[in-house]
Design an enzyme around this catalytic site. Structure first.
Site, PDB file in Angstrom:
ATOM      1  N   GLY A  51       1.013  -1.245  -0.043  1.00 36.25           N
ATOM      2  CA  GLY A  51       0.172  -0.186   0.047  1.00 36.25           C
ATOM      3  C   GLY A  51       0.883   1.309  -0.017  1.00 36.25           C
ATOM      4  N   PHE A  53       1.542   3.465   2.606  1.00 38.15           N
ATOM      5  CA  PHE A  53       2.560   3.047   3.297  1.00 38.15           C
ATOM      6  C   PHE A  53       3.744   2.311   3.625  1.00 38.15           C
ATOM      7  CE2 PHE A  53      -0.074   7.051   4.565  1.00 38.15           C
ATOM      8  CZ  PHE A  53      -0.001   7.872   4.164  1.00 38.15           C
ATOM      9  N   LYS A  73       1.873  -6.115   8.563  1.00 41.41           N
ATOM     10  CA  LYS A  73       2.284  -5.122   7.696  1.00 41.41           C
ATOM     11  C   LYS A  73       3.616  -4.056   7.920  1.00 41.41           C
ATOM     12  CE  LYS A  73      -1.208  -0.750   6.775  1.00 41.41           C
ATOM     13  NZ  LYS A  73      -1.988  -0.028   6.969  1.00 41.41           N
ATOM     14  N   ASP A 183     -10.459   6.235   4.408  1.00 41.69           N
ATOM     15  CA  ASP A 183      -9.777   4.981   2.923  1.00 41.69           C
ATOM     16  C   ASP A 183     -10.596   3.924   2.432  1.00 41.69           C
ATOM     17  OD1 ASP A 183      -7.811   4.852   0.229  1.00 41.69           O
ATOM     18  OD2 ASP A 183      -6.040   4.495   2.319  1.00 41.69           O
TER      19      ASP A 183
END
Length: 358
Positions: A51, A53, A73, A183
């Site tokens: 994604g 970031f 993540k 988002d």
């Protein structure tokens, strides 16, 4: 506070792992070495997504002699805003609990073996990936090895949409301080082994004051990240400098809903200045819903007689028309014309499901 804690932990002098009490007394930090092992060195074979970031890896955490599949993540801290995104996600996830929100397991705010700052969030792994993968199978060079086409029935999509609406209703109306996701899109909706939807990725989330949740100031330290969202899903008013509001999430949900049942992205090449997904669907109601709907909805059993086929198609048309009307109401360009509360969309979708099953 999480912000103060994360700031302290980013210092390379403070390398000792400590608990992240703000995420709950039972949640402890995990070491960089543990995540390195869990993901086989953050290998490309375990990469399941990327994604704005950072990247997400599939991993296996071994704790208390139990192996747990997780999604890790990892934030790319060289990317401007990534560190603030980590803080935003920590803040958003520390006090929220809902069956349709992704669950955080542990975190890592440390340094890697080269002395570089390292930040990661560890979530429950969702077996069926993202809604994006189900709606838009890979094509051409994106085709994966051993790829098996995925199909979602009308009822499955309806259940997924209800789950997303319920998650947003919880964030907007049932948290101590309203939270705006900012988002919402198919890649941020994860599906578990029972195809239950879970809203994920709170890296752009915003906290609103309880008094002005629909109109005014952002009360979070993360406000300096700025509003990006994703083209096609971000509310039009954000592009004109408007403050974050729950209305923005309602718009994104409306676009998501229309995409789910037409299988057309809002950024599809067929759309331009004079035509967008909202108008495309609006022009087809009520008489042409079957022309714009995803084709599998109309497929019936091999043993159907003409009367059964006609009755089934009529039932599907009624259901789709109702769903599309909600999507249109949610995705109006003007905030004034838009559905005001996601709770209303959730309630209507529940009624549509009950009618469809009745």
């Amino acid at each position: 506070m999480v912000f103060a804690y994360c700031f302290l932990c980013s210092s390379r002098k403070k390398r000792k792992e400590i608990s992240l009490s703000t995420l709950g007394n039972t949640i402890m930090q995990v070491s960089y070495a543990t995540l390195l092992k869990a993901t086989d060195g953050f290998s490309e074979a375990n990469l399941i997504g990327a994604g704005s970031f950072g990247s997400v890896y599939k991993g296996v955490l071994d704790e208390d002699d139990k192996a747990q599949l997780v999604a890790v993540k990892v934030f790319n801290l060289l990317r401007h805003g990534a560190s603030r995104s980590f803080i935003a996600e920590c803040e958003a996830l520390r006090n929220i609990r809902h069956r349709n929100l992704v669950k955080i397991i542990t975190v890592c705010s440390s340094v890697d073996f080269h002395g570089n700052d390292f930040k990661a969030l560890v979530y429950e792994f969702k077996d069926n990936g993202s809604l994006e993968e189900w709606l838009h199978p890979p094509t051409g060079t994106e085709v994966l090895r051993d790829y098996v086409p995925k199909k979602l029935s009308l009822l499955q999509r309806l259940e997924i949409a209800i789950g997303v609406a319920c998650a947003l209703d919880y964030l907007h109306n049932h948290c101590e301080t309203p939270i705006v996701h900012c988002d919402l899109k198919p890649s941020n909706v994860l599906l578990d082994n029972e195809m239950t939807s879970h809203v994920s990725d709170f890296g752009l989330a915003r906290f609103l004051s309880q008094v002005t949740s629909n109109v005014s100031a952002i009360q979070s330290q993360t406000s300096s990240v700025g509003i990006r969202g994703t083209v096609g899903y971000a509310a039009p008013e954000y592009g004109m400098g408007s403050e974050v509001s729950t209305n923005g999430d309602v718009y994104s949900f409306g676009i998501l809903l229309l995409e789910m049942f037409t299988r057309k992205r809002p950024t599809d090449n067929m759309f331009g200045d004079s035509l967008n997904l909202h108008n495309f669907v609006k022009m087809a109601i009520p008489g042409r819903v079957t022309e714009i709907a995803d084709a599998p909805f109309l497929q019936g059993g091999t043993n159907e007689n003409p009367n059964q086929c006609s009755a089934r198609i009529h039932k599907v048309e009624v259901c789709l028309s109702s769903i599309f009307r909600i999507g249109i109401a949610c995705s109006a360009d003007s905030v004034r014309d838009r559905l005001k509360n996601i709770n209303d969309a959730a309630s209507e979708l529940h009624s549509i499901r009950n009618t469809f099953l009745g």
